[in-house]
Design an enzyme around this catalytic site. Structure first.
Site, PDB file in Angstrom:
ATOM      1  N   HIS A  48      47.182  33.219  29.560  1.00 54.52           N
ATOM      2  CA  HIS A  48      47.039  33.267  28.100  1.00 54.52           C
ATOM      3  C   HIS A  48      46.924  31.842  27.560  1.00 54.52           C
ATOM      4  CE1 HIS A  48      48.162  37.565  27.622  1.00 54.52           C
ATOM      5  NE2 HIS A  48      48.854  37.356  28.725  1.00 54.52           N
TER       6      HIS A  48
ATOM      7  N   ARG B  30      45.686  44.766  35.117  1.00 59.22           N
ATOM      8  CA  ARG B  30      45.031  43.636  34.440  1.00 59.22           C
ATOM      9  C   ARG B  30      44.500  42.652  35.480  1.00 59.22           C
ATOM     10  NH1 ARG B  30      45.411  41.474  29.802  1.00 59.22           N
ATOM     11  NH2 ARG B  30      43.217  41.255  30.257  1.00 59.22           N
TER      12      ARG B  30
ATOM     13  N   TYR C 237      48.593  42.599  37.555  1.00 60.05           N
ATOM     14  CA  TYR C 237      49.772  43.460  37.361  1.00 60.05           C
ATOM     15  C   TYR C 237      49.358  44.784  36.726  1.00 60.05           C
ATOM     16  CZ  TYR C 237      49.693  41.718  32.541  1.00 60.05           C
ATOM     17  OH  TYR C 237      49.315  41.382  31.269  1.00 60.05           O
TER      18      TYR C 237
ATOM     19  N   HIS D 195      45.132  36.517  34.840  1.00 57.00           N
ATOM     20  CA  HIS D 195      44.718  35.729  33.669  1.00 57.00           C
ATOM     21  C   HIS D 195      45.834  34.808  33.228  1.00 57.00           C
ATOM     22  CE1 HIS D 195      46.712  39.317  32.047  1.00 57.00           C
ATOM     23  NE2 HIS D 195      47.166  38.502  31.111  1.00 57.00           N
TER      24      HIS D 195
ATOM     25  N   TYR E 268      55.965  38.929  34.687  1.00 53.14           N
ATOM     26  CA  TYR E 268      56.308  38.040  33.585  1.00 53.14           C
ATOM     27  C   TYR E 268      57.817  37.931  33.464  1.00 53.14           C
ATOM     28  CZ  TYR E 268      51.541  38.224  31.633  1.00 53.14           C
ATOM     29  OH  TYR E 268      50.190  38.112  31.419  1.00 53.14           O
TER      30      TYR E 268
END
Lengths: 232, 196
Positions: free
Chosen positions: A157, A152, A142, A155, A103
């Site tokens: 969000h 995780r 990640y 995905h 991110y």
């Protein structure tokens, strides 16, 4: 059209306390929630000006000088209410990791590269049929520190507004067949399997663009039913 | 036939660059924490506070959203058909800082219709999102200088010893009215949250 918002539908949501996700125990209310009938305050919700979404906001691959690395994908679907009616002019905001699972947020220290051509934020509005569409790259999995060797599943969000302030939804869209599903306490915080599977997009060959991008379909159902039940 | 709703999931720790970039990231905010429009009638106020977890530690990665009526108690929403006379939208969003602080610049809402024609005292709805919250929690901000609180039908549902957690305290700073509203997720003074 007048809408109501049955609280029973919230049984599809995860419990606020879900100890497998270790950030929940200190951040969930512990005293009983106050039950109340919805008033005008709950039955209304924001609308947004035409300038909330700018042309190009829905294409996350065109925000910088060059194209981001990774697998280009189309993510699209419809925003519906509980009667299956499309929700037009619904604001859809997304944010995600880059193709390496990193991110851009300053707190993310995962030792994977940032991509100078990818911010990872997008915004769109549904059309009159409730349809939205984004172009992006497939995010990577990640690691996170929740438990040993925790990763995780990939995905995106999603943040959405529906017919009222109580139909507001923040969720995550997953990709079909992810091997990390069974180990992820956030995904599995939704205890009902059918509800859980509603967070998983489906591969969409029909809308896959040859020589260019795979497509995934993600339909979203927000709280809200018409006061007058549909016939049949 | 009814369709099952899509479940909620946490906003996680990294929402800021998408939802509350606020000049720190290369992305335009959809909403901010200043709700005031030039044509909005009513008293301009600031709401500020901090949010704390069960250890009393500030929650530095939460997002708060507010929804309120204008000074005449009217909502900028198709579900409120009463005509309005300004462009005030009544929706705001902010992240919290390294001390768990948040603030909004807005106007004081008017009294809003309530159940069975009982008026509700002026109030603001709050949605609380954060890492560690799998779904938003909802609370309400009331104002400590409003006599209507005593007859408010929603406050009446709350045990008397917990009502104070919903009432923001007024002060005047540099001649400007400020209402302080802290949010405590847990503890003896846990904020009242609603199942709506």
């Amino acid at each position: 059209m007048t809408f109501f918002f049955p609280t029973q539908s919230l049984s599809a949501f995860p419990p606020r306390l879900s100890p497998g996700y270790k950030s929940t125990p200190k951040r969930c209310p512990t005293k009983p929630l106050i039950l109340m009938k919805h008033t005008l305050s709950e039955l209304t919700g924001p609308v947004y000006g035409q300038d909330a979404v700018q042309p190009g906001d829905e294409d996350l691959t065109r925000q910088h000088a060059g194209e981001p690395l990774g697998e280009r994908i189309i993510v699209h679907g419809r925003v519906l209410d509980e009667d299956g009616r499309p929700v037009p002019n619904a604001l859809v905001e997304i944010w995600q990791a880059n193709a390496c699972g990193r991110y851009i947020h300053v707190v993310d220290q995962h030792p994977a590269p940032l991509d100078p051509n990818f911010t990872g934020a997008g915004r769109s509005k549904t059309d009159e049929n409730g349809h939205y569409k984004f172009i992006t790259v497939k995010p990577g999995a990640y690691p996170w520190g929740n438990h040993p060797n925790a990763w995780r599943p990939a995905h995106i969000h999603f943040s959405m507004f529906g017919h009222s302030f109580v139909s507001r939804l923040v969720t995550q869209m997953y990709f079909p067949g992810d091997p990390l599903f069974q180990y992820d306490p956030i995904f599995n915080s939704v205890t009902d399997e059918n509800a859980r599977n509603r967070m998983v997009s489906s591969f969409d060959l029909e809308n896959t663009v040859p020589e260019w991008a795979l497509a995934y379909r993600f339909d979203i159902v927000l709280r809200g039913r018409n006061q007058t039940p549909m016939e049949s | 036939m009814t369709f099952g709703i899509t479940p909620s999931q946490t906003v996680g720790p990294y929402f800021a660059y998408g939802l509350t970039p606020n000049g720190k990231y290369d992305w335009k905010d959809t909403f901010g924490n200043n709700l005031v429009t030039a044509d909005a009638a009513g008293e301009r106020i600031r709401i500020e506070g901090r949010i704390f977890d069960g250890d009393g530690a500030p929650i530095t990665d939460s997002m708060l959203e507010i929804w309120q009526a204008d000074a005449q108690g009217r909502y900028a929403s198709p579900a409120d058909p009463r005509p309005r006379n300004s462009t005030f939208q009544g929706f705001g969003r902010t992240g919290t800082d390294a001390e768990g602080r948040f603030s909004f610049e807005t106007i004081k809402p008017g009294s809003v219709p309530g159940p069975d024609d009982t008026p509700q005292a002026p109030h603001i709805l709050v949605g609380v999102f954060a890492r560690g919250m799998l779904r938003q929690s909802y609370t309400r901000i009331y104002f400590d200088d409003e006599p209507g609180n005593a007859a408010d039908p929603i406050l009446a549902l709350v045990p008397a010893d917990r009502r104070g957690t919903l009432v923001a305290a007024k002060s005047v700073q540099n001649g400007h009215p400020v209402y302080t509203f802290d949010i405590r997720m847990q503890g003896d003074t846990e904020t009242v949250f609603f199942e709506i």
